[in-house]
Motif scaffolding. Structure first.
Motif, mmCIF file in Angstrom:
data_model
loop_
_atom_site.group_PDB
_atom_site.id
_atom_site.type_symbol
_atom_site.label_atom_id
_atom_site.label_comp_id
_atom_site.label_asym_id
_atom_site.label_seq_id
_atom_site.Cartn_x
_atom_site.Cartn_y
_atom_site.Cartn_z
ATOM 1 N N MET A 104 20.210 11.693 -25.577
ATOM 2 C CA MET A 104 18.815 11.675 -25.173
ATOM 3 C C MET A 104 18.765 11.532 -23.660
ATOM 4 O O MET A 104 19.559 10.830 -23.056
ATOM 5 N N TRP A 105 17.802 12.191 -23.071
ATOM 6 C CA TRP A 105 17.607 12.145 -21.625
ATOM 7 C C TRP A 105 17.010 10.798 -21.207
ATOM 8 O O TRP A 105 16.390 10.104 -22.028
ATOM 9 N N PRO A 106 17.145 10.406 -19.935
ATOM 10 C CA PRO A 106 16.598 9.110 -19.491
ATOM 11 C C PRO A 106 15.113 8.948 -19.789
ATOM 12 O O PRO A 106 14.673 7.873 -20.220
ATOM 13 N N TRP A 107 14.317 9.970 -19.570
ATOM 14 C CA TRP A 107 12.864 9.849 -19.826
ATOM 15 C C TRP A 107 12.571 9.728 -21.314
ATOM 16 O O TRP A 107 11.589 9.108 -21.681
ATOM 17 N N GLY A 108 13.432 10.274 -22.157
ATOM 18 C CA GLY A 108 13.270 10.097 -23.606
ATOM 19 C C GLY A 108 13.512 8.654 -23.994
ATOM 20 O O GLY A 108 12.770 8.078 -24.805
ATOM 21 N N SER A 127 34.121 10.730 -30.942
ATOM 22 C CA SER A 127 34.457 11.861 -30.092
ATOM 23 C C SER A 127 35.319 11.407 -28.926
ATOM 24 O O SER A 127 35.188 10.278 -28.467
ATOM 25 N N PRO A 128 36.184 12.281 -28.442
ATOM 26 C CA PRO A 128 37.011 11.925 -27.297
ATOM 27 C C PRO A 128 36.189 11.849 -26.024
ATOM 28 O O PRO A 128 35.040 12.291 -25.993
ATOM 29 N N ALA A 129 36.816 11.313 -24.996
ATOM 30 C CA ALA A 129 36.130 11.191 -23.709
ATOM 31 C C ALA A 129 35.702 12.562 -23.212
ATOM 32 O O ALA A 129 36.384 13.548 -23.393
ATOM 33 N N SER A 130 34.526 12.606 -22.623
ATOM 34 C CA SER A 130 34.043 13.846 -22.048
ATOM 35 C C SER A 130 33.452 13.557 -20.687
ATOM 36 O O SER A 130 33.078 12.437 -20.391
ATOM 37 N N GLY A 131 33.349 14.576 -19.884
ATOM 38 C CA GLY A 131 32.827 14.420 -18.539
ATOM 39 C C GLY A 131 31.320 14.500 -18.512
ATOM 40 O O GLY A 131 30.677 14.699 -19.534
ATOM 41 N N PRO A 132 30.768 14.377 -17.310
ATOM 42 C CA PRO A 132 29.318 14.444 -17.157
ATOM 43 C C PRO A 132 28.767 15.781 -17.625
ATOM 44 O O PRO A 132 29.393 16.815 -17.460
ATOM 45 N N SER A 133 27.597 15.717 -18.220
ATOM 46 C CA SER A 133 26.944 16.928 -18.687
ATOM 47 C C SER A 133 25.442 16.774 -18.561
ATOM 48 O O SER A 133 24.907 15.708 -18.814
ATOM 49 N N VAL A 134 24.795 17.834 -18.168
ATOM 50 C CA VAL A 134 23.333 17.808 -18.118
ATOM 51 C C VAL A 134 22.759 18.652 -19.238
ATOM 52 O O VAL A 134 21.565 18.870 -19.309
ATOM 53 N N ASP A 170 16.409 19.213 -29.702
ATOM 54 C CA ASP A 170 15.828 17.889 -29.504
ATOM 55 C C ASP A 170 14.744 17.878 -28.427
ATOM 56 O O ASP A 170 13.945 16.948 -28.367
ATOM 57 N N PHE A 171 14.716 18.887 -27.575
ATOM 58 C CA PHE A 171 13.783 18.895 -26.453
ATOM 59 C C PHE A 171 12.322 18.763 -26.880
ATOM 60 O O PHE A 171 11.599 17.944 -26.303
#
Length: 177
Positions: free
Chosen positions: A1-5, A127-134, A140-141
């Motif tokens: 979920m996004w920060p504003w969500g 889930s394994p470690a993952s990097g930053p994602s936008v 869900d939007f």
């Protein structure tokens, strides 16, 4: 979920709780505590996982209900002693709503195994470690947008608490002169 969500879910939950318990809307300082609470798990986990590399994923330590219970017990004692229980309640609602909001739609769709972070480190992470994602989940939007619209409506109906707390003293248009 996004920060504003997360902020929307937290505000709707806290405003509803506050109005049920006191019939009054949230105060400005409570809303500031709520904002911090809704973002806290990501502010801890994501940098420590993605950039420092000391956590396995961006949903682990601060997203765990075990960590939340310890942190909230300690902060409750501090806030109670200082007479800030409503601020603690706002922070707590925001904090606890965050991990549940992260996993709610997945669990409703039957993805129970994706909720193991709620009891990490007792349960293994799914889930394994993952990097930053936008990139969010596109499906869900509309749900998040609906929550944000509802939260903004409720926040405005509550009198936009928190705005005067962050504006310079001379900038509050509702302040009596």
């Amino acid at each position: 979920m996004w920060p504003w969500g997360h902020l929307a879910v937290g505000y709707l939950a806290y405003s509803g709780l506050r109005r049920t318990r006191t019939t009054r809307p949230p105060t400005g300082t409570d809303v500031i505590a709520l904002v911090v609470g809704t973002q806290f798990p990501d502010l801890v986990d994501k940098p420590l996982a993605w950039w420092v590399g000391v956590l396995p994923t961006g949903r682990s330590l601060a997203h765990s209900l075990l960590t939340a219970s310890v942190l909230l017990a300690v902060t409750y004692g501090i806030c109670r002693r200082n007479g800030h229980r409503s601020r603690w309640a706002a922070f707590a609602v925001g904090y606890v709503s965050h991990p549940f909001a992260d996993v709610l739609l997945t669990v409703l769709a039957g993805g129970y195994g994706r909720a193991t972070f709620l009891l990490w480190p007792i349960l293994p992470l799914s889930s394994p470690a993952s990097g930053p994602s936008v990139v969010g989940v596109p499906g869900d939007f509309p749900i998040e947008l609906s929550l944000v619209v509802a939260a903004v409506y409720v926040w405005l109906a509550d009198g936009a608490p928190g705005v005067a707390s962050v504006l310079p003293l001379g900038s509050d248009p509702h302040r009596e002169r």
